[in-house]
Enzyme design. Structure first.
Site, PDB file in Angstrom:
ATOM      1  NE  ARG A  66      -2.943  -2.245   2.909  1.00 40.36           N
ATOM      2  CZ  ARG A  66      -3.081  -2.243   4.209  1.00 40.36           C
ATOM      3  NH1 ARG A  66      -3.319  -1.125   4.839  1.00 40.36           N
ATOM      4  NH2 ARG A  66      -2.999  -3.356   4.881  1.00 40.36           N
ATOM      5  NE  ARG A 105      -3.303   2.511   4.458  1.00 38.99           N
ATOM      6  CZ  ARG A 105      -3.382   1.717   5.510  1.00 38.99           C
ATOM      7  NH1 ARG A 105      -4.531   1.551   6.123  1.00 38.99           N
ATOM      8  NH2 ARG A 105      -2.323   1.107   5.964  1.00 38.99           N
ATOM      9  NE  ARG A 162      -9.456   4.904  -3.181  1.00 34.86           N
ATOM     10  CZ  ARG A 162     -10.682   4.942  -2.735  1.00 34.86           C
ATOM     11  NH1 ARG A 162     -11.632   5.457  -3.469  1.00 34.86           N
ATOM     12  NH2 ARG A 162     -10.970   4.442  -1.549  1.00 34.86           N
ATOM     13  CG  ASP A 210      -7.132  -5.160  -1.989  1.00 40.16           C
ATOM     14  OD1 ASP A 210      -6.589  -4.245  -1.337  1.00 40.16           O
ATOM     15  OD2 ASP A 210      -7.669  -6.143  -1.437  1.00 40.16           O
ATOM     16  CE1 TYR A 218      -9.701  -8.432   5.651  1.00 41.41           C
ATOM     17  CE2 TYR A 218      -7.861  -9.434   4.481  1.00 41.41           C
ATOM     18  CZ  TYR A 218      -8.368  -8.433   5.283  1.00 41.41           C
ATOM     19  OH  TYR A 218      -7.553  -7.435   5.728  1.00 41.41           O
TER      20      TYR A 218
HETATM   21  O1  CP3 Z   1       1.068  -0.449  -2.239  1.00 46.73           O
HETATM   22  C1  CP3 Z   1       0.093  -0.289  -2.945  1.00 46.73           C
HETATM   23  O2  CP3 Z   1      -0.639   0.700  -2.911  1.00 46.73           O
HETATM   24  C2  CP3 Z   1      -0.154  -1.399  -3.936  1.00 46.73           C
HETATM   25  C3  CP3 Z   1      -1.479  -1.966  -4.004  1.00 46.73           C
HETATM   26  C4  CP3 Z   1      -2.039  -2.781  -2.855  1.00 46.73           C
HETATM   27  C5  CP3 Z   1      -3.353  -2.560  -2.317  1.00 46.73           C
HETATM   28  N1  CP3 Z   1      -3.631  -3.578  -1.439  1.00 46.73           N
HETATM   29  C6  CP3 Z   1      -4.285  -1.465  -2.679  1.00 46.73           C
HETATM   30  C7  CP3 Z   1      -5.102  -0.911  -1.558  1.00 46.73           C
HETATM   31  C8  CP3 Z   1      -1.516  -3.898  -2.224  1.00 46.73           C
HETATM   32  C9  CP3 Z   1      -0.146  -4.536  -2.389  1.00 46.73           C
HETATM   33  C10 CP3 Z   1      -2.538  -4.412  -1.345  1.00 46.73           C
HETATM   34  C11 CP3 Z   1      -2.399  -5.641  -0.554  1.00 46.73           C
HETATM   35  C12 CP3 Z   1      -3.355  -5.940   0.510  1.00 46.73           C
HETATM   36  N2  CP3 Z   1      -4.696  -5.615   0.579  1.00 46.73           N
HETATM   37  C13 CP3 Z   1      -3.046  -6.713   1.651  1.00 46.73           C
HETATM   38  C14 CP3 Z   1      -1.710  -7.357   1.922  1.00 46.73           C
HETATM   39  C15 CP3 Z   1      -0.685  -6.409   2.403  1.00 46.73           C
HETATM   40  C16 CP3 Z   1      -0.933  -5.810   3.756  1.00 46.73           C
HETATM   41  O3  CP3 Z   1      -0.957  -4.586   3.832  1.00 46.73           O
HETATM   42  O4  CP3 Z   1      -1.112  -6.566   4.730  1.00 46.73           O
HETATM   43  C17 CP3 Z   1      -4.211  -6.794   2.446  1.00 46.73           C
HETATM   44  C18 CP3 Z   1      -4.331  -7.474   3.777  1.00 46.73           C
HETATM   45  C19 CP3 Z   1      -5.252  -6.108   1.759  1.00 46.73           C
HETATM   46  C20 CP3 Z   1      -6.668  -5.932   2.174  1.00 46.73           C
HETATM   47  C21 CP3 Z   1      -6.952  -4.477   2.351  1.00 46.73           C
HETATM   48  N3  CP3 Z   1      -7.299  -3.620   1.327  1.00 46.73           N
HETATM   49  C22 CP3 Z   1      -6.837  -3.716   3.527  1.00 46.73           C
HETATM   50  C23 CP3 Z   1      -6.502  -4.259   4.898  1.00 46.73           C
HETATM   51  C24 CP3 Z   1      -7.107  -2.359   3.188  1.00 46.73           C
HETATM   52  C25 CP3 Z   1      -6.944  -1.146   4.080  1.00 46.73           C
HETATM   53  C26 CP3 Z   1      -8.088  -0.423   4.515  1.00 46.73           C
HETATM   54  C27 CP3 Z   1      -7.560   0.909   5.100  1.00 46.73           C
HETATM   55  O5  CP3 Z   1      -7.572   1.899   4.366  1.00 46.73           O
HETATM   56  O6  CP3 Z   1      -7.129   0.905   6.246  1.00 46.73           O
HETATM   57  C28 CP3 Z   1      -7.397  -2.335   1.809  1.00 46.73           C
HETATM   58  C29 CP3 Z   1      -7.706  -1.152   1.005  1.00 46.73           C
HETATM   59  C30 CP3 Z   1      -6.606  -0.759   0.096  1.00 46.73           C
HETATM   60  N4  CP3 Z   1      -6.052  -1.588  -0.830  1.00 46.73           N
HETATM   61  C31 CP3 Z   1      -6.013   0.526  -0.009  1.00 46.73           C
HETATM   62  C32 CP3 Z   1      -5.067   0.433  -1.071  1.00 46.73           C
HETATM   63  C33 CP3 Z   1      -4.210   1.511  -1.640  1.00 46.73           C
HETATM   64  C34 CP3 Z   1      -6.327   1.731   0.895  1.00 46.73           C
HETATM   65  C35 CP3 Z   1      -6.619   3.002   0.238  1.00 46.73           C
HETATM   66  C36 CP3 Z   1      -7.885   3.133  -0.548  1.00 46.73           C
HETATM   67  O7  CP3 Z   1      -8.940   2.621  -0.133  1.00 46.73           O
HETATM   68  O8  CP3 Z   1      -7.801   3.797  -1.587  1.00 46.73           O
END
Ligand code: CP3
Length: 324
Positions: free
Chosen positions: A2, A6, A15, A51, A128
């Site tokens: 991520r 964020r 976004r 994701d 999940y």
């Molecule tokens: O680094 C990057 O931005 C690359 C893309 C990426 C995303 N998710 C996009 C995303 C990657 C590599 C992931 C992996 C991912 N997603 C994991 C494994 C890595 C880790 O961090 O543990 C997991 C567990 C997820 C599931 C997920 N998706 C979570 C826990 C969240 C966070 C919710 C939050 O905002 O706290 C997401 C949403 C998400 N996926 C975001 C991004 C950039 C957050 C921002 C948004 O919603 O635009």
């Protein structure tokens, strides 16, 4: 992890107009977002913007990604019949946009840095699917594992097969490395990891046996199960800040590479402390090759972009000065 998401204002601006899934399904936009951290922060690799939930749609799971919450599954899985109805992923028809995004990102990167593809590990995806959303205790997940081992095995079987196929397709589409994210596996004991998880993560990696690309195995809270994770597979093991990196590397063995392990919260502190903590990691690694400097988990939303940029610069300079 991520790294685009964020905390980068440039990402947030995109976004405002598009949902996360919309970005993932638009290859050109996806390529633009994937390269943002390379352009802005100077990191040494790009990670594909996607994701871990994305391929599950093709398996027959409906989900949403809620702001600030993460994945939400309206009808979580628990009974054998529902698990049995999950389909095997067919990348070409289920996730063509991911493959197109890989090509578009490679083009935009123009060989400046490698592109990392990824998938969720079977355990983290299963958690999940069973819980329906993020959780602290993983009660439903463990309950299913202990009480309905047949359903558990079927679910893990299906997830590991589809994720193996998914990663192979990403490699065929051009990614330079892959990362398997087992973000929540640290909630298990080493014995349970061995019995309920290891064979399935192993199967994901086995799909890449004949591919000459680095495979990164990511986990958090895994200090007590590094030997087991190593058995499951990978060439690089990612650790979090709960274990000193030199101790972790000794446990894993020096014939594998290591990734880590700064606490993302450190990036909210003053520059001096950030540098001291980063220097400690680099000193523990010493001159040994095979270390990828990384955070132990994703960048927090409130992180200042300037702090991340300075950290990247510090790691580059420190590494150069000690290796000349
Ligand atoms: O680094 C990057 O931005 C690359 C893309 C990426 C995303 N998710 C996009 C995303 C990657 C590599 C992931 C992996 C991912 N997603 C994991 C494994 C890595 C880790 O961090 O543990 C997991 C567990 C997820 C599931 C997920 N998706 C979570 C826990 C969240 C966070 C919710 C939050 O905002 O706290 C997401 C949403 C998400 N996926 C975001 C991004 C950039 C957050 C921002 C948004 O919603 O635009």
């Amino acid at each position: 992890m991520r790294q685009a998401g964020r905390f980068l204002p440039e990402y947030r601006k995109i976004r405002e107009k598009h949902s996360l899934i919309e970005i993932c399904k638009d290859p050109e936009l996806c390529a633009e977002v994937s390269t943002l951290p390379v352009d802005i922060l100077g990191v040494d690799a790009a990670i594909l913007f996607a994701d871990i939930m994305l391929p599950l749609e093709g398996m027959g799971v409906k989900f949403d990604i809620a702001d600030g919450v993460g994945p939400v599954i309206p009808s979580s899985l628990s009974d054998y019949e529902r698990v049995d109805s999950l389909m095997t992923l067919e990348p070409a028809s289920d996730v063509p946009f991911v493959m197109e995004a890989i090509s578009a990102t490679k083009k935009l990167l123009d060989s400046r840095v490698p592109l990392i593809g990824f998938c969720g590990a079977p355990f983290t995806l299963a958690s999940y699917l069973i819980e329906g959303h993020a959780t602290r205790e993983f009660v439903k997940t463990k309950k299913l594992m202990y009480k309905n081992p047949e359903t558990w095995r079927l679910l893990m079987d299906k997830l590991s097969t589809s994720m193996g196929i998914y990663l192979r397709a990403q490699v065929n589409a051009g990614v330079d490395a892959v990362q398997v994210f087992d973000s929540w596996v640290g909630c298990l004991s080493p014995e349970d990891y061995h019995r309920y998880v290891l064979p399935y993560s192993q199967r994901v990696f086995s799909y890449l046996k004949d591919r000459a690309i680095p495979r990164i195995h990511f986990g958090t809270g895994t200090a007590t199960m590094l030997e087991e994770m190593r058995q499951a597979g990978g060439d690089v093991f990612s650790i979090d800040w709960r274990i000193p990196i030199d101790v972790a590397w000794q446990k894993l063995g020096y014939d594998v590479a290591i990734q880590g392990n700064l606490d993302p919260v450190v990036l909210l502190a003053e520059s001096d402390l950030i540098r001291a903590k980063a220097a400690d990691i680099l000193t523990r690694v010493g001159n040994r090759s095979g270390h990828i400097f990384n955070l132990g988990h994703g960048v927090l939303p409130e992180t200042s972009q300037e702090n991340v940029r300075q950290l990247v610069e510090f790691v580059h300079e420190h590494t150069k000065s000690t290796r000349e």
